[in-house]
Design a protein around this motif. Sequence first.
Motif, mmCIF file in Angstrom:
data_model
loop_
_atom_site.group_PDB
_atom_site.id
_atom_site.type_symbol
_atom_site.label_atom_id
_atom_site.label_comp_id
_atom_site.label_asym_id
_atom_site.label_seq_id
_atom_site.Cartn_x
_atom_site.Cartn_y
_atom_site.Cartn_z
ATOM 1 N N LEU A 195 26.866 38.377 44.323
ATOM 2 C CA LEU A 195 27.499 39.518 44.989
ATOM 3 C C LEU A 195 28.826 39.048 45.574
ATOM 4 C CD1 LEU A 195 27.569 42.370 46.360
ATOM 5 C CD2 LEU A 195 26.200 41.376 48.217
ATOM 6 N N PHE A 196 29.913 39.679 45.147
ATOM 7 C CA PHE A 196 31.240 39.374 45.703
ATOM 8 C C PHE A 196 31.589 40.432 46.756
ATOM 9 C CE2 PHE A 196 31.488 37.274 41.574
ATOM 10 C CZ PHE A 196 32.081 36.070 41.903
ATOM 11 N N ILE A 197 32.043 39.954 47.909
ATOM 12 C CA ILE A 197 32.447 40.859 48.998
ATOM 13 C C ILE A 197 33.857 40.490 49.445
ATOM 14 C CG2 ILE A 197 31.898 41.711 51.316
ATOM 15 C CD1 ILE A 197 29.100 40.547 51.033
ATOM 16 N N SER A 198 34.690 41.484 49.699
ATOM 17 C CA SER A 198 35.908 41.198 50.471
ATOM 18 C C SER A 198 36.378 42.462 51.165
ATOM 19 C CB SER A 198 37.023 40.593 49.597
ATOM 20 O OG SER A 198 37.543 41.546 48.716
ATOM 21 N N GLY A 199 37.290 42.278 52.096
ATOM 22 C CA GLY A 199 37.868 43.415 52.795
ATOM 23 C C GLY A 199 39.066 43.951 52.021
ATOM 24 N N ASP A 200 39.367 45.236 52.192
ATOM 25 C CA ASP A 200 40.527 45.792 51.480
ATOM 26 C C ASP A 200 41.843 45.302 52.084
ATOM 27 O OD1 ASP A 200 40.318 47.252 53.842
ATOM 28 O OD2 ASP A 200 40.626 49.213 52.906
ATOM 29 N N LYS A 201 41.770 44.761 53.300
ATOM 30 C CA LYS A 201 42.968 44.185 53.939
ATOM 31 C C LYS A 201 42.735 42.703 54.221
ATOM 32 C CE LYS A 201 42.619 47.612 56.964
ATOM 33 N NZ LYS A 201 41.794 48.570 56.187
ATOM 34 N N ASP A 202 42.083 42.024 53.280
ATOM 35 C CA ASP A 202 41.689 40.631 53.428
ATOM 36 C C ASP A 202 42.873 39.708 53.116
ATOM 37 O OD1 ASP A 202 39.923 38.361 53.593
ATOM 38 O OD2 ASP A 202 38.282 39.643 52.905
ATOM 39 N N VAL A 203 42.660 38.406 53.202
ATOM 40 C CA VAL A 203 43.747 37.476 52.854
ATOM 41 C C VAL A 203 43.854 37.270 51.343
ATOM 42 C CG1 VAL A 203 43.812 36.243 55.060
ATOM 43 C CG2 VAL A 203 42.294 35.432 53.246
ATOM 44 N N MET A 204 42.792 37.634 50.609
ATOM 45 C CA MET A 204 42.923 37.673 49.162
ATOM 46 C C MET A 204 43.054 39.130 48.741
ATOM 47 S SD MET A 204 39.819 36.993 50.359
ATOM 48 C CE MET A 204 40.055 35.227 50.301
ATOM 49 N N LYS A 205 43.773 39.372 47.634
ATOM 50 C CA LYS A 205 43.970 40.750 47.190
ATOM 51 C C LYS A 205 42.647 41.295 46.650
ATOM 52 C CE LYS A 205 48.480 39.181 45.593
ATOM 53 N NZ LYS A 205 49.104 38.532 44.426
ATOM 54 N N PRO A 206 42.358 42.573 46.890
ATOM 55 C CA PRO A 206 41.146 43.169 46.331
ATOM 56 C C PRO A 206 41.070 42.960 44.814
ATOM 57 C CG PRO A 206 42.238 44.738 47.791
ATOM 58 C CD PRO A 206 43.135 43.548 47.695
ATOM 59 N N GLU A 207 42.238 43.025 44.151
ATOM 60 C CA GLU A 207 42.276 42.829 42.695
ATOM 61 C C GLU A 207 41.737 41.459 42.306
ATOM 62 O OE1 GLU A 207 45.617 45.623 43.828
ATOM 63 O OE2 GLU A 207 44.744 43.788 44.623
ATOM 64 N N HIS A 208 41.940 40.483 43.162
ATOM 65 C CA HIS A 208 41.485 39.123 42.858
ATOM 66 C C HIS A 208 39.952 39.051 42.936
ATOM 67 C CE1 HIS A 208 41.833 34.855 42.249
ATOM 68 N NE2 HIS A 208 41.246 34.568 43.391
ATOM 69 N N THR A 209 39.387 39.706 43.950
ATOM 70 C CA THR A 209 37.926 39.755 44.050
ATOM 71 C C THR A 209 37.344 40.468 42.832
ATOM 72 O OG1 THR A 209 38.171 39.811 46.454
ATOM 73 C CG2 THR A 209 36.007 40.353 45.591
ATOM 74 N N VAL A 210 38.013 41.538 42.391
ATOM 75 C CA VAL A 210 37.577 42.247 41.177
ATOM 76 C C VAL A 210 37.627 41.315 39.969
ATOM 77 C CG1 VAL A 210 38.150 44.121 39.569
ATOM 78 C CG2 VAL A 210 38.231 44.531 42.052
ATOM 79 N N ALA A 211 38.702 40.534 39.864
ATOM 80 C CA ALA A 211 38.852 39.608 38.721
ATOM 81 C C ALA A 211 37.713 38.576 38.717
ATOM 82 C CB ALA A 211 40.208 38.908 38.801
ATOM 83 N N MET A 212 37.333 38.079 39.887
ATOM 84 C CA MET A 212 36.238 37.114 39.977
ATOM 85 C C MET A 212 34.923 37.776 39.567
ATOM 86 S SD MET A 212 37.514 35.342 43.501
ATOM 87 C CE MET A 212 36.016 34.534 43.894
ATOM 88 N N TRP A 213 34.712 38.984 40.060
ATOM 89 C CA TRP A 213 33.500 39.751 39.732
ATOM 90 C C TRP A 213 33.359 39.930 38.221
ATOM 91 C CZ3 TRP A 213 34.230 45.159 38.316
ATOM 92 C CH2 TRP A 213 33.027 45.852 38.082
#
Length: 258
Positions: A195-213
């Motif tokens: 399960l990948f989690i991040s905030g929409d205003k996190d220090v990594m871009k949401p797009e990056h979390t999507v790419a990892m997912w």
Amino acid sequence: MDPVEKGYKQVNGIRLYYEIYGSGKPLVLIHGGGSSILYDFKEVIVRLENQFQLIGIDLQNHGRSEHRDIPETFEQDADDVAAVLKEININKASFWGFSNGGNTVMQIAHRHPGMVEKLVVASAFYKRSGMMEGFFESMQEATFESMPEPFKINFLNLNPDFSKLENLFDKDCKRMQTFEDWEDEILTSIESPTLFISGDKDVMKPEHTVAMWRLVENAQLMIVPATHGTYMMADFDGSFNDNLIDFTINEVKKFLNH
């Protein structure tokens, strides 16, 4: 909220500190850079200690653990965690890593796949381009003065040696400054449900979390309205959003129990 067990294990040349809360299926909690077990996971432990055996480990240079005079790496941290778990007779567990701890748990899944039941990767990254604009530039200019005050206070409460705090800052900074992109293979090799989690205003871009997912087979994804970590812990000013933290932890619980 008292640990049922706590202490040190001598692994890979240094003493690492750990704490265990509750009982049940083991869930290993791995904190972020500059932090420690309870700083990142207090809210999680309060909510889950009656449902899981929660195992927190202070990584090298952090919290109550000893430090090394070599650069920090996520690979070393992964091997340290695996070694501590062997010492306390945990052969297989789920892992929840936050921030740099998320990088560490991905390396655990890559390097020690047999140990991993399920993986929760919160606010982590694997390529420099995934971080928000200006992140690495500001890391290059980071000074000890720029280290967040709550981190300093937290560390000195656990380990009242100022030189060790400076060592932590130095090692953490260098690791980020010299970070080299990981190959996709680190993520595609992950076999456990993730399960990948991040905030929409996190220090990594949401797009990056999507790419990892997208790289991890059958992974799940959760992007929540939050800054770095505020979906699972207090903000730097001590304020916290109870409803959001409840929501995140409930979703993680469902994922782990499914």
